[in-house]
Design a protein around this motif. Structure first.
Motif, PDB file in Angstrom:
ATOM      1  N   CYS A 190       0.841  -1.196   0.000  1.00  0.00           N
ATOM      2  CA  CYS A 190       0.000   0.000   0.000  1.00  0.00           C
ATOM      3  C   CYS A 190       0.875   1.244   0.000  1.00  0.00           C
ATOM      4  O   CYS A 190       2.016   1.205   0.432  1.00  0.00           O
ATOM      5  N   HIS A 226      -4.343  -0.867   6.369  1.00  0.00           N
ATOM      6  CA  HIS A 226      -5.124  -0.867   5.131  1.00  0.00           C
ATOM      7  C   HIS A 226      -5.119  -2.220   4.446  1.00  0.00           C
ATOM      8  O   HIS A 226      -5.841  -2.444   3.493  1.00  0.00           O
ATOM      9  N   CYS A 227      -4.229  -3.122   4.867  1.00  0.00           N
ATOM     10  CA  CYS A 227      -4.253  -4.481   4.335  1.00  0.00           C
ATOM     11  C   CYS A 227      -3.816  -5.393   5.477  1.00  0.00           C
ATOM     12  O   CYS A 227      -3.669  -4.951   6.606  1.00  0.00           O
TER      13      CYS A 227
END
Ligand code: ADP
Ligand code: ZN
Ligand code: ZN
Length: 747
Positions: free
Chosen positions: A444, A461-462
């Motif tokens: 990301c 975010h991941c």
């Protein structure tokens, strides 16, 4: 021949025709489920219509495998609502209907049937003292005289054995039956309603349950007693023999909130939230649909609950972003609720201390009735707000000396303090002092967050995570620095600075275990002096009577957000968090640390709380033509190849623009005869394609195309064209793309 038009759970914006196989008879009605072949699979679809003609030649039509229901699982009203939503959100109808169904029905299972027992005709003739010589049997008799029927669970909770039941069955005083509807609740004592204050009474009297659809905005400051108004409206609704549907934000549906409803009403309450098992969820759904449950209370997806006899819809904290689904079918449950109320011809109440700008605009325009509660209920006073200028102030782990001494004084006085910091983890950045290295996520465009206790770097975010470095991976320096604070670091600092005082951290990491949240909240309710530190999870729904000081560590984030909704969201969050202070007998104070003490928005918030702040933001939106003064849709695409998403979006834009240009050209030709048509309003405006604010996430390259229009109709015409074009693009199947109508997050 009978042709079935079926919505299948596939990402295609169309229905599919099937044949009815021979031997499959029984009534056929829209809203029933079928099992039907699709490619080489069998899928559960929902019957949309029965017709006698198909555009496909007869020999190409496949028969369905099985009709799964003998009556519709989705009522005509819900079917119509889903069809409307599919068209409004430009989302495939099959997926919309799948979203509306409980998981077990989606998987093709039948509704749940339960065995229950009730008095037989013979049993009904017995007097209260009939079975005096067999006390256990008398107990069951008396139970069935008080409530219509019982199930196995309620028998065992009453301590009545199977043998006792069997004895009464043999004497034919009791009979067994099967039902899919009945819920069992225990008769219980209920709490009396409070006496409404003058403002509450005025709001209550203004809301009519008997005049069909009306939308009411109940704008009431935090702690003004909105919930009490809801409870009394629901009471009135039940007296009319109708059901009430209540939607609550995800983190607002706490045991405390539920308890308030359960203590007030002696009826079955169907609760719908993501923590239920599939079976519990289906049962609640059935109770709502049969009318057994008089109250349905749930989070976002509960808007699709069938109701036998709806009378009222309430949306609490209507501004809350959890009402918007952020992936797949990107609907806003508040907006669907308004449409549902309109179609069912019933009133809807939107409540909030910080109404969303769309809602406020509608109220100010007179489309909604605007009701206001300006005072806190009971004896509680509004909290006072103070800005702490932290420019050039030496800070200790994010705390200024003034803030620390204020916290210390409250603890000394035996009070509780709430510290708000909207970031979890220890620190949002790991940096090397010597070479400037910053730990980045490999998948990301984002920094890794330090989780110190776990000795991990995690990407928020991941799924990526890795061990926390001891040395810089670039220059081997041991001079690593944690930049900025999250809740974990604040907790550690507070423990060090206030030894002997309990520090309770509430964020996604400390509450992931089942019941963890309730246990932490219970500790707060003991009333012992303590410091609560947490994220926005603390902002809503909680009533902490002993919190007298709310400290906001960093107020500035939302002011400089790239998202045009940043300031609105920041204002709502700050006011909601501040609203936790001084909710009972003790007055409350809010201290806000800022590097922008002169910023007009921050000052508007401090001086006039949300009321003027929101109106100032609305004026700004009007100047820039942003919602609610214009309408937006965001088309997102993501691909594994760089530039592929943007190329795809560009092709969509060009297709819609050229279609619009040729439509305009033909309109111009006909305008020779009619001058009026050449004056058509400006069409949809396109912005982009551009890389998304986080251009790479979880390994995908992301682009976005924004559509804006002054009229909703224009926006929807362009979107329909865009989707039509995209559905024919081979590339559309190679990447992920989605349409977001009325987006609330622009990333
Ligand atoms: P809101 O939903 O607006 O945040 P609540 O309904 O939770 O407010 O009310 C805040 C507090 O005030 C609660 O403790 C509630 O019991 C109390 N309260 C509400 N209405 C009244 C009233 N009419 N008289 C006395 N206390 C009230
Ligand atoms: Zn280094
Ligand atoms: Zn990542």
């Amino acid at each position: 021949m009978t042709i079935l038009s079926v919505a299948m759970p596939v990402p295609l914006r169309r229905s599919f025709d099937y044949r009815l196989p021979a031997g499959c008879d029984g009534p056929l009605l829209p809203g029933m489920r079928v099992l039907a072949p699709f490619g080489n699979r069998k899928l559960v679809g929902v019957l949309l219509a029965i017709k006698s003609h198909s555009e496909l030649p007869e020999q190409q039509l496949k028969p369905i495998n099985e009709l799964l229901d003998s009556q519709p699982v989705l009522t005509p009203a819900l079917m119509a609502l889903c069809l409307w939503a599919a068209s409004y959100y430009q989302h495939p109808i099959g997926d919309v209907l799948h979203n509306a169904l409980p998981a077990l029905l989606r998987k093709g299972q039948g509704t749940i049937r339960q065995q229950r027992w009730r008095l037989s005709h013979l049993g009904q003739g017995l007097g209260p003292d009939a079975l005096k010589r067999a006390p256990k049997q008398a107990q069951l008799l008396s139970l069935l005289q008080r409530q219509a029927s019982v199930d196995a669970e309620s028998l065992s909770s009453e301590g009545i054995s199977r043998a006792v039941l069997k004895a009464l069955l043999e004497r034919e005083l009791v009979e067994s039956f099967e039902t899919e509807a009945a819920a069992s609740y225990r008769e219980r004592d209920t709490e009396a309603p409070l006496v409404l204050n003058a403002e509450q009474q005025l709001a209550f009297d203004s809301i009519s349950l008997s005049e069909g659809y009306n939308c009411y905005l109940l704008e009431g400051v935090t702690g003004s007693g909105k919930t009490e108004v809801y409870l009394q409206l629901i009471h009135q609704c039940l007296e009319r023999g109708q059901q009430a549907l209540v939607l609550i934000p995800e983190i607002g549906l706490t045991p405390q909130t539920l308890g308030r409803f359960q203590r007030r009403f002696n009826c079955t309450i169907a609760v719908m939230h993501s923590g239920l098992s599939d079976r519990q969820r289906l049962l609640a759904w059935q109770w709502a649909g049969s009318g057994e449950a008089s109250i349905v209370i749930g989070t976002r997806s509960a808007i699709f609950t069938p109701l036998d006899n709806p009378g009222l819809i309430i949306i609490d904290e209507e501004h809350d972003s959890s009402f918007k689904q952020q992936d797949g079918f990107r609907y806003n449950a508040r907006d669907i609720a308004i449409t549902r109320a309109h179609r069912e011809g019933i009133p809807i109440v939107l409540g909030s201390a910080t109404p969303g700008l769309e809602t406020l605009h509608n109220a100010l325009q007179g489309r909604y009735h605007h009701l206001q509660l300006t005072q806190r209920a009971g004896a509680a006073l509004p909290p006072s707000y103070h800005l702490l200028d932290i420019r050039n102030i030496p800070m200790e782990d994010g705390f200024s000396p003034t803030l620390l001494s204020a916290i210390g004084a409250e603890i000394q006085a035996g009070n509780q303090v709430l510290v708000f910091i909207n970031r979890r983890g220890f620190s949002p950045a790991l940096m090397c002092f010597d070479c400037g290295f910053v730990a980045q996520c490999q998948n990301c465009d984002a920094r890794m967050t330090v989780h110190y206790g776990e000795r991990l770097l995690r990407c928020h975010h991941c799924e990526a995570q890795q061990a926390l470095h001891r040395q810089c991976p670039h220059c081997n320096s041991a001079q690593l620095d944690f930049r900025g604070s999250g809740t974990e670091r604040s907790e550690q600092a507070l423990n060090r600075l206030f030894p002997g005082t309990q520090v309770i951290r509430i964020d996604r990491d400390t509450t992931s275990r089942k019941n963890a949240m309730s246990e932490l909240i219970e500790e707060v309710y003991t009333g012992q002096p303590c410091i609560l530190v947490g994220t926005q999870m603390l902002a809503k729904g909680h009533h902490f009577p002993d919190v007298t000081l709310v400290a906001i560590i960093d107020a500035d984030g939302g002011l400089f957000s790239t998202d045009f909704r940043g300031p609105e969201k920041m204002g709502q969050l700050l006011v909601q968090v501040a609203g936790r202070a001084g909710r009972a007998a003790k007055p409350g104070r809010v201290l806000i640390q800022t590097l922008q003490p002169e910023h007009p928005l921050i000052n508007a918030l401090v001086d006039n709380h949300y009321h003027h702040y929101a109106r100032a933001l609305l004026a700004e939106r009007q100047r820039s033509g942003l919602p609610p003064f214009g309408h937006l849709a965001l088309v997102r695409a993501e691909a594994q190849q760089p530039e592929q998403a943007e190329a795809f979006l560009l092709a969509l834009r060009q297709a819609v623009e050229s279609a619009a240009a040729s439509a305009a050209a033909s309109a111009a030709t006909s305008a020779a005869t009619s001058a009026a048509t050449s004056n058509t309003a400006p069409a949809t405006r396109f912005f982009g394609p551009l890389p998304a604010p986080m251009a790479r996430r979880a390994g995908f390259f992301r682009g976005q195309l924004l559509l804006a229009a002054d009229q909703r109709k224009q926006l929807h015409q362009s979107l329909a064209l865009l989707c039509h074009y995209s559905d024919q693009q081979p590339l559309a199947r190679k990447l992920r793309w989605s349409v977001d109508v009325d987006p609330i997050d622009m990333y």
